[in-house]
Design a protein around this motif. Structure first.
Motif, mmCIF file in Angstrom:
data_model
loop_
_atom_site.group_PDB
_atom_site.id
_atom_site.type_symbol
_atom_site.label_atom_id
_atom_site.label_comp_id
_atom_site.label_asym_id
_atom_site.label_seq_id
_atom_site.Cartn_x
_atom_site.Cartn_y
_atom_site.Cartn_z
ATOM 1 N N TYR A 53 0.830 -1.201 0.000
ATOM 2 C CA TYR A 53 0.000 0.000 0.000
ATOM 3 C C TYR A 53 0.863 1.249 0.000
ATOM 4 C CZ TYR A 53 0.576 -0.419 5.119
ATOM 5 O OH TYR A 53 1.083 -0.562 6.390
ATOM 6 N N VAL A 54 0.283 2.290 -0.574
ATOM 7 C CA VAL A 54 0.890 3.613 -0.595
ATOM 8 C C VAL A 54 0.256 4.380 0.556
ATOM 9 C CG1 VAL A 54 1.173 5.721 -1.939
ATOM 10 C CG2 VAL A 54 1.175 3.499 -3.087
ATOM 11 N N GLN A 55 1.085 5.108 1.313
ATOM 12 C CA GLN A 55 0.575 5.787 2.506
ATOM 13 C C GLN A 55 0.919 7.270 2.456
ATOM 14 O OE1 GLN A 55 2.328 5.391 6.705
ATOM 15 N NE2 GLN A 55 0.578 3.985 6.714
ATOM 16 N N LEU A 56 -0.030 8.100 2.854
ATOM 17 C CA LEU A 56 0.206 9.522 3.056
ATOM 18 C C LEU A 56 -0.131 9.809 4.514
ATOM 19 C CD1 LEU A 56 0.979 12.240 1.809
ATOM 20 C CD2 LEU A 56 -1.447 12.614 1.367
ATOM 21 N N SER A 57 0.861 10.294 5.265
ATOM 22 C CA SER A 57 0.683 10.537 6.700
ATOM 23 C C SER A 57 0.886 12.007 7.030
ATOM 24 C CB SER A 57 1.698 9.735 7.513
ATOM 25 O OG SER A 57 1.583 8.377 7.272
ATOM 26 N N ILE A 58 0.199 12.427 8.074
ATOM 27 C CA ILE A 58 0.414 13.751 8.668
ATOM 28 C C ILE A 58 0.792 13.505 10.116
ATOM 29 C CG2 ILE A 58 -0.649 15.938 9.290
ATOM 30 C CD1 ILE A 58 -2.534 15.544 6.906
ATOM 31 N N PHE A 59 1.899 14.088 10.544
ATOM 32 C CA PHE A 59 2.455 13.855 11.877
ATOM 33 C C PHE A 59 2.640 15.179 12.595
ATOM 34 C CE2 PHE A 59 6.381 13.481 14.482
ATOM 35 C CZ PHE A 59 5.897 12.610 15.440
ATOM 36 N N ALA A 60 2.308 15.197 13.889
ATOM 37 C CA ALA A 60 2.533 16.377 14.729
ATOM 38 C C ALA A 60 3.142 15.926 16.042
ATOM 39 C CB ALA A 60 1.223 17.111 14.984
ATOM 40 N N ALA A 61 4.190 16.618 16.469
ATOM 41 C CA ALA A 61 4.846 16.314 17.739
ATOM 42 C C ALA A 61 4.884 17.576 18.600
ATOM 43 C CB ALA A 61 6.258 15.811 17.520
ATOM 44 N N ILE A 62 4.585 17.388 19.877
ATOM 45 C CA ILE A 62 4.666 18.463 20.863
ATOM 46 C C ILE A 62 5.678 18.000 21.891
ATOM 47 C CG2 ILE A 62 3.400 19.781 22.599
ATOM 48 C CD1 ILE A 62 0.868 19.041 20.847
ATOM 49 N N ALA A 63 6.791 18.718 21.994
ATOM 50 C CA ALA A 63 7.887 18.232 22.823
ATOM 51 C C ALA A 63 8.626 19.390 23.497
ATOM 52 C CB ALA A 63 8.855 17.424 21.967
ATOM 53 N N GLU A 64 9.516 19.020 24.400
ATOM 54 C CA GLU A 64 10.346 20.003 25.092
ATOM 55 C C GLU A 64 11.715 19.389 25.339
ATOM 56 O OE1 GLU A 64 10.251 22.577 29.205
ATOM 57 O OE2 GLU A 64 8.371 22.017 28.254
ATOM 58 N N GLY A 81 4.733 7.617 1.557
ATOM 59 C CA GLY A 81 5.535 6.406 1.702
ATOM 60 C C GLY A 81 4.924 5.204 1.017
ATOM 61 N N TYR A 82 5.663 4.109 1.068
ATOM 62 C CA TYR A 82 5.260 2.854 0.433
ATOM 63 C C TYR A 82 5.540 1.722 1.416
ATOM 64 C CZ TYR A 82 4.881 -0.721 -3.187
ATOM 65 O OH TYR A 82 4.495 -1.800 -3.934
ATOM 66 N N PHE A 83 4.566 0.841 1.653
ATOM 67 C CA PHE A 83 4.697 -0.235 2.631
ATOM 68 C C PHE A 83 4.456 -1.597 1.998
ATOM 69 C CE2 PHE A 83 4.464 3.279 5.423
ATOM 70 C CZ PHE A 83 5.000 2.869 6.626
ATOM 71 N N LEU A 84 5.167 -2.609 2.520
ATOM 72 C CA LEU A 84 5.037 -4.002 2.086
ATOM 73 C C LEU A 84 4.723 -4.880 3.293
ATOM 74 C CD1 LEU A 84 8.304 -4.274 -0.024
ATOM 75 C CD2 LEU A 84 5.987 -4.143 -0.928
ATOM 76 N N ALA A 96 -0.643 -9.086 11.212
ATOM 77 C CA ALA A 96 0.238 -8.781 10.081
ATOM 78 C C ALA A 96 1.299 -7.771 10.516
ATOM 79 C CB ALA A 96 -0.560 -8.213 8.914
ATOM 80 N N VAL A 97 2.437 -7.817 9.816
ATOM 81 C CA VAL A 97 3.521 -6.859 10.037
ATOM 82 C C VAL A 97 3.910 -6.282 8.676
ATOM 83 C CG1 VAL A 97 5.890 -6.531 10.846
ATOM 84 C CG2 VAL A 97 4.367 -8.107 12.058
ATOM 85 N N ASN A 98 3.995 -4.953 8.611
ATOM 86 C CA ASN A 98 4.337 -4.246 7.382
ATOM 87 C C ASN A 98 5.559 -3.361 7.620
ATOM 88 O OD1 ASN A 98 1.756 -5.024 6.051
ATOM 89 N ND2 ASN A 98 0.904 -3.736 7.648
ATOM 90 N N ILE A 99 6.433 -3.245 6.614
ATOM 91 C CA ILE A 99 7.549 -2.304 6.702
ATOM 92 C C ILE A 99 7.488 -1.378 5.498
ATOM 93 C CG2 ILE A 99 9.082 -3.832 8.006
ATOM 94 C CD1 ILE A 99 10.635 -4.266 5.367
ATOM 95 N N ILE A 137 7.668 0.650 10.645
ATOM 96 C CA ILE A 137 7.150 -0.704 10.805
ATOM 97 C C ILE A 137 5.769 -0.581 11.437
ATOM 98 C CG2 ILE A 137 8.309 -1.056 13.027
ATOM 99 C CD1 ILE A 137 8.627 -4.045 12.119
ATOM 100 N N GLU A 138 4.830 -1.373 10.948
ATOM 101 C CA GLU A 138 3.464 -1.355 11.465
ATOM 102 C C GLU A 138 3.020 -2.775 11.785
ATOM 103 O OE1 GLU A 138 1.694 2.452 8.982
ATOM 104 O OE2 GLU A 138 1.018 0.441 8.457
ATOM 105 N N GLY A 139 2.463 -2.957 12.950
ATOM 106 C CA GLY A 139 1.824 -4.208 13.317
ATOM 107 C C GLY A 139 0.329 -4.000 13.315
#
Length: 179
Positions: A53-64, A81-84, A96-99, A137-139
């Motif tokens: 599968y082809v993936q489009l992600s949006i990520f936000a981090a709040i850190a200090e 990204g692209y996952f198998l 299932a496990v995908n990378i 990696i996704e489980g």
């Protein structure tokens, strides 16, 4: 010129065929640990078949950053990204496990855009656009026909970041299959 038109026509035809063979599409939402704080990620997956599968992600981090001075920062990125699928439970296909991997494009905001800390120290780091790569990696644990539990870990390489070039994220969430 004729060869170019022929190649373009074949490409458009193959795009149409790949879209009609779409196994499923899904959306996901996960939250968890990002370096020095918390992160949240939303994903849209276009499943080419059961194993890719082809993936489009949006990520936000709040850190200090807790060093000699506490310096808050936020990171906002978009990740194509692209996952198998590398493993799937054989009998029931419940686990299932995908990378995968891909690019990272976004913006980091350091100390809310202010160059001066509360104690008067001047920051050398600046808020700016960042870019790089990621590996992930996704489980997946299937809960029903429409939902699965998602366990996700990404390592980002931001080539021009003032926060740090390597940045981890690990989260847990849900994935919903649209069709």
């Amino acid at each position: 010129m004729r060869n170019t038109i022929t190649i373009l026509a074949l490409f458009i035809t193959s795009l149409g065929n790949s879209q009609s063979n779409n196994y499923a599409s899904s959306v996901g939402l996960s939250g968890g640990y990002a370096e020095d704080g918390y992160g949240i990620m939303a994903t849209l997956n276009y499943h080419v078949n059961r194993d890719r599968y082809v993936q489009l992600s949006i990520f936000a981090a709040i850190a200090e950053d807790k060093g000699s001075f506490d310096i808050p920062y936020n990171i906002f990125t978009v990740q194509p990204g692209y996952f198998l699928k590398i493993w799937e439970q054989k009998n029931f296909k419940r686990y299932a496990v995908n990378i995968g991997g891909g690019g990272v494009f976004g913006y980091e905001i350091i100390n809310n855009g202010n160059n001066i800390l509360t104690n008067g120290a001047i920051l050398d780091a600046k808020s700016k656009f960042i870019y790089g790569l990621f590996l992930g990696i996704e489980g997946e644990i299937t809960l029903s026909n429409d939902f699965s539990l998602l366990i996700k870990a990404n390592e980002y390489y931001h080539s021009n970041s003032d926060v740090g070039q390597f940045y981890p994220y690990a989260g847990i969430g849900l994935r919903y299959f649209i069709f």
